[in-house]
Structure formats: structure tokens, C-alpha cells
Design a protein around this motif. Structure first.
Motif, mmCIF file in Angstrom:
data_model
loop_
_atom_site.group_PDB
_atom_site.id
_atom_site.type_symbol
_atom_site.label_atom_id
_atom_site.label_comp_id
_atom_site.label_asym_id
_atom_site.label_seq_id
_atom_site.Cartn_x
_atom_site.Cartn_y
_atom_site.Cartn_z
ATOM 1 N N GLU A 42 -1.858 -8.860 1.606
ATOM 2 C CA GLU A 42 -2.796 -7.763 1.466
ATOM 3 C C GLU A 42 -2.192 -6.589 0.701
ATOM 4 O O GLU A 42 -2.891 -5.676 0.308
ATOM 5 C CB GLU A 42 -3.251 -7.296 2.854
ATOM 6 N N THR A 43 -0.888 -6.601 0.530
ATOM 7 C CA THR A 43 -0.216 -5.552 -0.241
ATOM 8 C C THR A 43 -0.206 -5.949 -1.706
ATOM 9 O O THR A 43 0.409 -6.934 -2.081
ATOM 10 C CB THR A 43 1.228 -5.350 0.250
ATOM 11 N N SER A 44 -0.906 -5.189 -2.527
ATOM 12 C CA SER A 44 -0.980 -5.512 -3.950
ATOM 13 C C SER A 44 -0.085 -4.566 -4.744
ATOM 14 O O SER A 44 0.228 -3.466 -4.304
ATOM 15 C CB SER A 44 -2.427 -5.407 -4.434
ATOM 16 N N THR A 45 0.306 -5.018 -5.914
ATOM 17 C CA THR A 45 1.225 -4.248 -6.764
ATOM 18 C C THR A 45 0.520 -3.786 -8.030
ATOM 19 O O THR A 45 -0.192 -4.553 -8.677
ATOM 20 C CB THR A 45 2.449 -5.102 -7.142
ATOM 21 N N LEU A 65 7.221 11.031 -6.435
ATOM 22 C CA LEU A 65 5.764 10.992 -6.319
ATOM 23 C C LEU A 65 5.268 9.600 -5.947
ATOM 24 O O LEU A 65 4.365 9.454 -5.112
ATOM 25 C CB LEU A 65 5.126 11.439 -7.636
ATOM 26 N N LEU A 66 5.859 8.584 -6.551
ATOM 27 C CA LEU A 66 5.433 7.218 -6.248
ATOM 28 C C LEU A 66 5.798 6.817 -4.828
ATOM 29 O O LEU A 66 5.053 6.071 -4.173
ATOM 30 C CB LEU A 66 6.023 6.243 -7.269
ATOM 31 N N ASP A 67 6.933 7.295 -4.342
ATOM 32 C CA ASP A 67 7.293 7.061 -2.932
ATOM 33 C C ASP A 67 6.238 7.678 -2.020
ATOM 34 O O ASP A 67 5.818 7.066 -1.026
ATOM 35 C CB ASP A 67 8.663 7.668 -2.620
ATOM 36 N N ASN A 71 3.666 5.719 0.583
ATOM 37 C CA ASN A 71 3.610 6.079 1.998
ATOM 38 C C ASN A 71 2.178 6.379 2.430
ATOM 39 O O ASN A 71 1.774 6.054 3.551
ATOM 40 C CB ASN A 71 4.499 7.293 2.279
ATOM 41 N N GLU A 72 1.416 6.998 1.533
ATOM 42 C CA GLU A 72 0.025 7.322 1.844
ATOM 43 C C GLU A 72 -0.898 6.116 1.683
ATOM 44 O O GLU A 72 -1.999 6.095 2.257
ATOM 45 C CB GLU A 72 -0.461 8.461 0.943
ATOM 46 N N ASN A 73 -0.441 5.132 0.906
ATOM 47 C CA ASN A 73 -1.241 3.924 0.649
ATOM 48 C C ASN A 73 -0.366 2.698 0.890
ATOM 49 O O ASN A 73 0.104 2.057 -0.066
ATOM 50 C CB ASN A 73 -1.762 3.928 -0.790
ATOM 51 N N PRO A 74 -0.120 2.351 2.165
ATOM 52 C CA PRO A 74 0.856 1.292 2.497
ATOM 53 C C PRO A 74 0.499 -0.093 1.983
ATOM 54 O O PRO A 74 1.364 -0.967 1.953
ATOM 55 C CB PRO A 74 0.893 1.328 4.034
ATOM 56 N N THR A 75 -0.735 -0.307 1.580
ATOM 57 C CA THR A 75 -1.105 -1.634 1.067
ATOM 58 C C THR A 75 -0.937 -1.725 -0.453
ATOM 59 O O THR A 75 -1.264 -2.743 -1.053
ATOM 60 C CB THR A 75 -2.562 -1.970 1.425
ATOM 61 N N GLU A 334 -10.158 -0.311 -7.609
ATOM 62 C CA GLU A 334 -9.956 0.646 -6.518
ATOM 63 C C GLU A 334 -8.531 1.175 -6.493
ATOM 64 O O GLU A 334 -8.295 2.385 -6.363
ATOM 65 C CB GLU A 334 -10.280 -0.025 -5.181
ATOM 66 N N ASN A 335 -7.552 0.277 -6.645
ATOM 67 C CA ASN A 335 -6.149 0.680 -6.521
ATOM 68 C C ASN A 335 -5.674 1.516 -7.701
ATOM 69 O O ASN A 335 -4.951 2.504 -7.525
ATOM 70 C CB ASN A 335 -5.271 -0.552 -6.353
#
Length: 432
Positions: A42-45, A65-67, A71-75, A334-335
Motif C-alpha cells: 500500500e506504500t507507493s513511491t 522537506l521530503l522527510d 511523515n505526514e503521508n506514511p503511505t 492523488e499522490n
């Protein structure tokens, strides 16, 4: 014998029980592993490519910023594939040509963007922005015009950039040199600095070194001259005349003697280390200086000929696009949208301004500057009248033509081995 049978039965029972318990535990472990795999699935890159890599002043900020985003979007995981320097654009173009384009990327508006649009490689964002009017209205001015093609919006115009002349004000004061406002005063300053063995202008024969030439074009031709660079199938005179002014300065020994061989970093260091009095650079150059350094200032490039001082301005590498391939699935859409909205948010703008001196196009006040030079240079830009701002020439001319013809041939021109007209004839033939 009977005792032995009972003992054997007890041992077998124990083994069976142990095996059952072990399998139960193992099943639980497999279940957790499966759950872990499901979570992983479920975790997409998302792949992100910008010019904010390597030793760029914004590289560390981008990592942080990406970290925060992850953290705000764990998936969602972000694969940061940013590259610093002149290799960025060729690498990006190669990836698009091979079908391995990044999901989200940053690039200043240029002819290469138009090629990508014509090849149907970029996501159109018009409807998305209209539905999210709050996001669209968070940007000031008419910057979306620079990312609009055929009335369709393709890019998010986040980073403002502008060019000008940076001066070591303390050297001007030390040797009693007037800060130049026109070409004659610039020549006077060059003569004085030469007498004191100070390199007048830090310049080298690279694409970034060509900013001085571009500022001359802007002063001579204004926005119309820069953008309408072809007149009667020939290059506009402002592009030719600016070359001739460059040759005059070269013959006055305004530039380093080894301008052909020195790197961009060495050129910058000539100015930073006070070995050169002036340099023509972009607004991002402010990040090279300490927070309280007031010995350096930015001024508009001196007025050339009968022209006036102009500020070449536009959008920088923090202009973000989404590839059509990433936009083609609901999850990808969405991502990537989440990432690009995060990268162009007010919080990101504030952070980058305070930590790296980046100027954003967001309709927000910039109260805590990165350093004194950043505050002073944005003040110069904001005080410049709209009619005295113009497009940046290498944003208008095809970038590969600019680098492979104009920049490459410039040293030969300075040494009288080719004429300005011949260089631009080569360039125009390549553009056709």
C-alpha cells in the motif's frame, strides 16, 4: 515394556503439542509478515527530480522537506533524484526520451517544456486548479501565464528568479569607485579596478557565465526585443549589439584572463573572496553569503546604449510539473498532487526563504529573510517598475541551442575567430 509404551506416548503427545504451538506461533508471524507486506504494497513511491541536488543551497532543505512529507503521508515514499548543475536538463531530457521520466519534476519554463507538451508527456492541471481556487489564488501576479500553453496550465509557478549585478561594495568604497548606473560608468569602474589588480567582473565561458551577456540584451532590447528575437529572418539587433559590448569589455581586460578554463565555482569564488569587484548572477546567489554580510549588494545591470536598466526575471527550477504517466492512474494522480501542493505551500515557502533565500511567487509576506543580501535584492526587484522587468533570454531561446552554439562559440568570438552574425546564423539554422 508397558511403561516404555506409556513413556513413548507421552513423548509423542508432547512433540505433537509443541509442533502445534510452534505452527500457531509461526502462523502468527506469517500473518504479521503478510500484514507487513500488505502495508508495504500500500506504500507507493513517487520519483521527484529537481535541480536542487548536490551542493545546491536548497539541497539540504529539500531532504528535510521530503522527510516531513513522508511523515505526514506514511503511505507515500519519495525517491529524490535531484541533480545539481549543468547536467540536470540533459539528464531530464534523456529520461523523457527513454520513457523513464520522473513523476514530478522542476524546470524553469523554456522551449523544452513546449516539446514535452507537444509530445503529450505532461499532465494538464487547468481543471484541478480551477476546482481548488484557494490553491490557485495563493499565487500572486500573472505567473501562471508562464506555465500556460494554448490556454492550458501545465506547471505550478512556485520559484521566482531574477538577475542583476552583484557588487563588492567594500571594494568600491576602498578605491573610491562610483557604483555604475550606465555603460560609461561601468567602463570607468573597470579601468580603476584594473589599476589596483582587482578583476573587474567575474565571468567565464559557461551558460551561467552568460548572464552578463543576457543582461546586456535585456537592457538594449527590453522585453519585446528579448522575446521577438527574430526580425525579418535575422536575429534581433539587441542580441548582436550586446555581443559587441561584451567584446569591448573583454578588450578592456574586464574579465579573468583564464575565463575559458575556470569553472563556475571558481568564477563565483573570485567574487566571494573579494578578488573580483562585480559579478552578474541570479537571485539565488544571495545564499552564498552570511546572514549579516552587508558588504555585497545587488543592483540592476547598468543601462546599455540608449536603453535603460532592466531586471531579467522569470520562474526558476522550482516550477513544478507532473508527468502524464504518473497522472494516468487515480493513485498516481492523488499522490503526485499531494506532493506538488506540499512543495508549493506557504509553509514550504517560508521555510525555503528563511533557510536558503528562495523567493516564491506566493502571495505571502517575507518577513524573516535568509540574510541581508536576500532582503536587499528582493527589495531591488520589488522597486523595479513592471515595464523595466523583462524575460530572461535563455528562457526564450532553445536552451540546447543557447549552450551548444552561443555559449560554445563565445570564446572564439572574443578572439576574433568568428563574428556575432555568424554565430547567430548558426543558431537560427539550428532552431529552424
Amino acid at each position: 515394556m508397558q511403561y516404555s509404551k506409556k513413556l513413548l506416548c507421552l513423548v509423542l503427545f508432547t512433540l505433537v503439542s509443541f509442533t502445534s504451538v510452534s505452527c500457531g506461533n509461526d502462523n502468527s508471524y506469517v500473518s504479521e509478515a503478510r500484514n507487513s507486506k500488505i502495508t508495504h504494497a500500500e506504500t507507493s513511491t513517487i520519483s521527484l527530480m529537481t535541480s536542487w541536488g548536490g551542493v545546491d543551497s536548497k539541497a539540504g532543505c529539500l531532504t528535510d522537506l521530503l522527510d516531513k512529507f513522508e511523515n505526514e503521508n506514511p503511505t507515500i515514499k519519495v525517491s529524490n533524484q535531484s541533480i545539481f548543475g549543468d547536467e540536470y536538463l540533459p539528464t531530464l531530457k534523456t529520461r523523457f526520451a527513454s520513457g523513464n521520466e520522473p513523476d514530478v519534476f522542476g524546470l524553469w519554463p523554456c522551449s523544452d517544456i513546449k516539446y514535452m507538451i507537444r509530445a503529450n508527456k505532461l499532465a494538464e492541471l487547468t481543471d484541478t486548479l480551477k476546482k481548488d481556487s484557494e490553491w490557485m489564488e495563493s499565487f500572486k501576479g500573472n505567473f501562471f501565464d508562464m506555465t500556460t500553453y494554448n490556454n492550458k496550465i501545465f506547471g505550478i509557478p512556485f520559484e521566482l528568479v531574477f538577475e542583476g549585478m552583484f557588487i563588492n561594495k567594500d571594494l568600491f568604497q576602498q578605491f573610491g569607485v562610483k557604483i555604475p548606473q550606465n555603460y560609461q560608468e561601468l567602463k570607468n569602474a573597470i579601468n580603476i579596478f584594473n589599476k589596483h589588480n582587482i578583476t573587474p567582473i567575474a565571468y567565464n565561458a559557461t551558460a551561467e557565465g552568460s548572464y552578463i551577456y543576457q543582461n546586456m540584451i535585456a537592457s538594449l532590447g527590453g522585453n519585446e526585443g528579448v522575446e521577438k528575437f527574430i526580425v525579418n529572418n535575422k536575429i534581433n539587433n539587441c542580441y548582436i549589439d550586446a555581443m559587441k559590448y561584451m567584446k569591448e569589455l573583454y578588450e578592456m581586460h574586464a574579465f579573468p584572463n583564464d575565463l575559458i578554463s575556470i569553472t563556475s565555482e571558481e568564477r563565483n569564488n573570485l567574487f566571494i573572496k573579494k578578488q573580483a569587484a562585480m559579478i552578474v548572477q541570479g537571485s539565488w546567489f544571495a545564499a552564498y553569503f552570511g546572514k549579516f554580510d552587508k558588504t555585497v549588494e545587488m543592483i540592476p545591470f547598468p543601462a546599455m546604449g540608449n536603453g535603460s536598466s532592466k531586471i531579467p526575471a522569470g520562474l526558476g527550477g522550482g516550477t513544478f510539473y507532473i508527468s502524464k504517466s504518473a497522472w494516468s492512474t487515480p493513485e498516481g494522480k492523488e499522490n503526485t498532487l499531494k506532493l506538488i501542493k506540499f512543495l508549493t505551500s506557504k509553509a514550504t515557502s517560508d521555510y525555503l526563504y528563511k533557510e536558503s533565500g528562495l523567493f516564491s511567487t506566493l502571495n505571502v509576506s517575507m518577513e524573516t529573510p535568509y540574510n541581508a543580501l536576500a532582503q536587499q535584492s528582493i527589495g531591488v526587484y520589488e522597486k523595479t517598475l513592471e515595464e523595466n522587468r523583462c524575460a530572461i533570454p535563455d528562457h526564450i531561446i532553445d536552451r540546447s541551442t543557447w549552450e551548444k552554439v552561443i555559449v560554445k562559440e563565445f570564446p572564439r568570438y572574443l578572439d576574433n575567430k568568428i563574428s556575432a552574425e555568424e554565430i547567430w546564423e548558426k543558431a537560427l539554422n539550428r532552431l529552424q
